[in-house]
Design a protein around this motif. Structure first.
Motif, PDB file in Angstrom:
ATOM      1  N   UNK A  21       0.877  -1.164   0.000  1.00 16.56           N
ATOM      2  CA  UNK A  21       0.000   0.000   0.000  1.00 16.56           C
ATOM      3  C   UNK A  21       0.916   1.216   0.000  1.00 16.56           C
ATOM      4  N   UNK A  22       0.990   1.914  -1.129  1.00 17.07           N
ATOM      5  CA  UNK A  22       1.987   2.967  -1.281  1.00 17.07           C
ATOM      6  C   UNK A  22       1.329   4.304  -1.570  1.00 17.07           C
ATOM      7  N   UNK A  23       1.732   5.312  -0.813  1.00 15.63           N
ATOM      8  CA  UNK A  23       1.278   6.685  -1.021  1.00 15.63           C
ATOM      9  C   UNK A  23       2.476   7.605  -0.798  1.00 15.63           C
ATOM     10  N   UNK A  24       2.959   8.208  -1.883  1.00 18.98           N
ATOM     11  CA  UNK A  24       4.129   9.083  -1.819  1.00 18.98           C
ATOM     12  C   UNK A  24       3.708  10.506  -2.175  1.00 18.98           C
ATOM     13  N   UNK A  25       4.634  11.430  -2.219  1.00 14.97           N
ATOM     14  CA  UNK A  25       4.340  12.833  -2.511  1.00 14.97           C
ATOM     15  C   UNK A  25       3.849  13.017  -3.938  1.00 14.97           C
ATOM     16  N   UNK A  26       2.965  13.991  -4.120  1.00  7.85           N
ATOM     17  CA  UNK A  26       2.443  14.313  -5.455  1.00  7.85           C
ATOM     18  C   UNK A  26       3.334  15.338  -6.145  1.00  7.85           C
ATOM     19  N   UNK A  27       4.623  15.333  -5.853  1.00  6.66           N
ATOM     20  CA  UNK A  27       5.600  16.218  -6.488  1.00  6.66           C
ATOM     21  C   UNK A  27       6.421  15.405  -7.480  1.00  6.66           C
ATOM     22  N   UNK A  28       7.012  16.059  -8.499  1.00 10.40           N
ATOM     23  CA  UNK A  28       7.855  15.313  -9.439  1.00 10.40           C
ATOM     24  C   UNK A  28       8.885  14.452  -8.704  1.00 10.40           C
ATOM     25  N   UNK A  29       8.946  13.193  -9.090  1.00 11.71           N
ATOM     26  CA  UNK A  29       9.855  12.246  -8.444  1.00 11.71           C
ATOM     27  C   UNK A  29       9.155  11.358  -7.444  1.00 11.71           C
TER      28      UNK A  29
END
Length: 131
Positions: free
Chosen positions: A30-38
């Motif tokens: 279950x993955x949720x990372x930043x909504x910024x480039x990269x």
């Protein structure tokens, strides 16, 4: 790499799971990372012959990015509300994208992404994906 249903969550522009090794398996995350480039949920670079299975990917810049990664199977993943693409294939060939669910993948304004972006890639197979 089996997350066994555990979460990878950070508000920084990094990949939740990154590999440059061939024959990588990434499953049950279950993955949720930043909504910024990269900020990608899963990022494979040169990791051909890999398998991405049964992951939940939401609220990051790209759900899955294959960068010069061939012969990889992306199957039974759920994507929603990623800022740009759910699946991004860059210079990646002969991949199979099968039985994935992609929700809220087209946005207006700055985050004008798409469900699937294919750039410089050939002979990729898509089957039974819900967009």
């Amino acid at each position: 790499f089996d997350c066994q249903g555990n979460y990878i969550n950070i508000d920084e522009p990094y990949a939740g799971v990154y590999s440059n090794q061939k024959n990588t398996t990434i499953k049950n995350c279950n993955i949720s990372m930043a909504a910024n480039p990269g900020g990608a949920g899963i990022y494979l670079s040169g990791a051909s012959n890999s398998y991405i299975l049964n992951n939940l990917l939401n609220s990051q810049y790209d759900g899955i990015m294959l960068n010069y990664t061939d012969n990889t199977r992306i199957e039974n993943n759920t994507f929603w509300d990623n800022w740009m693409q759910e699946v991004y294939l860059l210079g990646s060939n002969n991949n199979q994208i099968i039985n994935n669910s992609m929700d809220k993948c087209v946005k207006g304004g700055y985050g004008s992404g798409s469900c699937i972006l294919i750039f410089g890639s050939s002979y990729n197979f898509f089957e039974n994906n819900i967009l």
